[in-house]
Design an enzyme around this catalytic site. Structure first.
Site, short mmCIF file in Angstrom:
data_model
loop_
_atom_site.label_atom_id
_atom_site.label_comp_id
_atom_site.label_asym_id
_atom_site.label_seq_id
_atom_site.Cartn_x
_atom_site.Cartn_y
_atom_site.Cartn_z
N ASP A 193 0.85 -1.19 0.00
CA ASP A 193 0.00 0.00 0.00
C ASP A 193 0.89 1.25 0.00
O ASP A 193 1.80 1.37 0.82
CB ASP A 193 -0.86 -0.06 1.28
CG ASP A 193 -1.97 0.95 1.30
OD1 ASP A 193 -2.47 1.34 0.22
OD2 ASP A 193 -2.38 1.35 2.43
N GLY A 247 -7.37 8.57 7.53
CA GLY A 247 -7.55 8.89 8.94
C GLY A 247 -9.01 8.91 9.37
O GLY A 247 -9.90 8.53 8.62
N HIS A 277 -9.29 5.19 -1.82
CA HIS A 277 -8.51 5.23 -0.57
C HIS A 277 -9.24 6.08 0.45
O HIS A 277 -10.19 6.79 0.11
CB HIS A 277 -7.12 5.85 -0.84
CG HIS A 277 -6.17 4.90 -1.45
ND1 HIS A 277 -5.09 4.39 -0.78
CD2 HIS A 277 -6.13 4.36 -2.70
CE1 HIS A 277 -4.43 3.56 -1.59
NE2 HIS A 277 -5.05 3.54 -2.77
N ALA A 299 -11.21 5.33 2.82
CA ALA A 299 -12.64 4.99 2.71
C ALA A 299 -13.21 4.40 4.00
O ALA A 299 -14.25 3.76 3.97
CB ALA A 299 -12.84 4.03 1.55
N SER A 300 -12.55 4.65 5.12
CA SER A 300 -13.12 4.13 6.37
C SER A 300 -14.44 4.83 6.66
O SER A 300 -14.63 6.01 6.39
CB SER A 300 -12.14 4.32 7.53
OG SER A 300 -11.25 3.23 7.61
N ASN A 309 -10.30 0.80 0.32
CA ASN A 309 -9.23 0.68 1.32
C ASN A 309 -9.69 1.10 2.71
O ASN A 309 -10.20 2.21 2.89
CB ASN A 309 -8.07 1.61 0.94
CG ASN A 309 -7.24 1.08 -0.18
OD1 ASN A 309 -7.70 0.26 -0.97
ND2 ASN A 309 -6.01 1.55 -0.28
N ASP A 365 -8.30 1.13 6.70
CA ASP A 365 -7.28 0.94 7.73
C ASP A 365 -7.79 1.51 9.06
O ASP A 365 -7.82 0.81 10.08
CB ASP A 365 -5.99 1.66 7.30
CG ASP A 365 -4.84 1.42 8.26
OD1 ASP A 365 -5.03 0.70 9.26
OD2 ASP A 365 -3.74 1.96 8.04
P1 13P Z 1 -8.59 5.01 5.97
O1 13P Z 1 -7.68 5.89 6.77
O2 13P Z 1 -9.84 5.75 5.61
O3 13P Z 1 -8.87 3.72 6.61
O4 13P Z 1 -7.86 4.72 4.57
C1 13P Z 1 -6.98 3.66 4.43
C2 13P Z 1 -6.24 3.69 3.14
O5 13P Z 1 -6.56 4.38 2.21
C3 13P Z 1 -5.09 2.80 3.05
O6 13P Z 1 -4.42 2.94 1.84
O1 G3H Z 2 -3.04 4.69 3.61
C1 G3H Z 2 -2.43 4.50 4.59
C2 G3H Z 2 -2.65 3.69 5.74
O2 G3H Z 2 -3.54 4.26 6.61
C3 G3H Z 2 -1.34 3.27 6.34
O3 G3H Z 2 -0.87 4.09 7.35
O4 G3H Z 2 1.62 4.27 7.06
O5 G3H Z 2 0.56 4.56 9.31
O6 G3H Z 2 0.66 2.30 8.26
P1 G3H Z 2 0.57 3.78 8.04
ZN ZN Z 3 -4.49 4.97 1.12
#
Ligand code: 13P
Ligand code: G3H
Ligand code: ZN
Length: 313
Positions: free
Chosen positions: A87, A184, A215, A217-218, A258, A260
């Protein structure tokens, strides 16, 4: 190492099926054994394809050998349709290293560079990846937000005309578009703030049957935010993308979503609550088990309610 030796697949076939079926394949980030197990087990329960995403910083945190050993230990079968994806790879070199390690998909993110430089770097990665049958995602436009090192801070929507040229000239397999989402947990000022579906529609029309990626997309489930704040956290005002908007995107050629932050929220909510409710416990496995269950539940909920990728194997 060859990714096929680990039972992994690249993302090409899963994206074509998702496009045809009007759903998205989830890309959940993992960073330790608990998050990896939570994601894989949820995908298995839901019979969903899944993309195991590892950011550059998560790769550094775990170490490439540990990542590959843990993925091997999951005993993945090709029919489970599981991809291992880098990623936000920031350089051609880091993408090449991930491919060497056994990743089945890489993202080259040169979206902060000029169009020409982004094009050149993405093309170089495609050349390397093609020899290994590895899928390549690139990004055009920049996401908003200031929460992490993968975000430049200034939102610049993807230009649909540029997107067409970029896809044609690079030979990438999927394109991450900037339509108003951001990384975020603090994505929106208001709950009804819309993504730029007009831009997405324009891109999807110019690039029919081409996989697009969303991306940042939480959904930022409010029940998790409430638990975190109730148990000593301070993240009031955290707001994500609504389920309705994410579902709408899956009908407009977005076939990878995506996530995270939602797993991070689930982890922290479970750990905070678990420690508070059992103050006498000092066994880390107690809270890590709770965290794993909470992350798995988020994956399951989102596979079913947002991605629509359940029962698609
Ligand atoms: P979020 O922060 O919205 O979960 O996005 C995650 C992401 O785009 C990882 O590449
Ligand atoms: O898109 C990014 C993710 O949220 C990854 O974040 O670099 O802190 O693992 P990170
Ligand atoms: Zn991302």
């Amino acid at each position: 190492m060859k990714y096929t030796d680990l039972g992994l697949v690249n993302t090409n076939d899963m994206f074509m099926r998702a496009l045809r079926g009007g759903y998205a394949v989830p890309a959940f980030n993992f960073y330790n054994m608990e998050s990896l197990k939570a994601v894989v087990n949820a995908a298995r329960i839901a019979h969903s394809p899944v993309i195991l995403a590892v950011s550059e910083s998560a790769l550094k945190y775990m170490g490439a050998d540990m990542v590959m050993a843990m993925v091997r230990a999951m005993d993945i079968k090709p029919q489970e349709q599981i991809a291992l994806h880098l990623d936000h790879g920031r350089s051609v070199e880091v993408c090449a290293r991930a491919i060497e390690c056994g990743f089945s998909s890489v993202m080259i993110d040169a979206s902060d560079k000029s169009f020409d430089e982004n094009l050149k770097m993405s093309k170089q990665v495609v050349e390397i990846a093609r020899a290994h049958n590895v899928s390549v995602e690139a990004e055009l436009g920049t996401l908003g937000g200031v929460e992490d090192e993968n975000t430049s801070g200034v939102a610049g929507y993807t230009n649909p005309e540029d997107a067409t040229r970029f896809v044609m000239e690079t030979g990438i397999n999927s394109l991450a578009v900037a339509i108003g989402s951001s990384h975020g947990a603090f994505k929106r000022g208001r709950e009804d703030e819309d993504l730029r579906f007009d831009i997405l529609a324009d891109i999807a029309t110019r690039l029919p049957n081409f996989p697009l990626v969303l991306h940042g997309a939480s959904n930022v489930p409010q029940k998790l935010v409430t638990i975190i704040n109730e148990y000593g956290g301070k993240i009031s005002g955290a707001l994500g993308i609504s389920v309705a908007q994410l579902r709408r995107a899956t009908k407009m050629n977005v076939c990878k979503i995506n996530v995270d932050s939602d797993l991070r929220l689930a982890f922290c909510a479970a750990v905070r609550k678990g420690l508070a409710e059992k103050p006498q416990s000092f066994n880390p496995r107690d809270v890590l088990n709770l965290a794993m269950t909470a992350m798995g539940q988020v994956c399951l909920d989102e596979i079913r309610d947002i991605m629509g990728s359940n029962d698609k194997l």
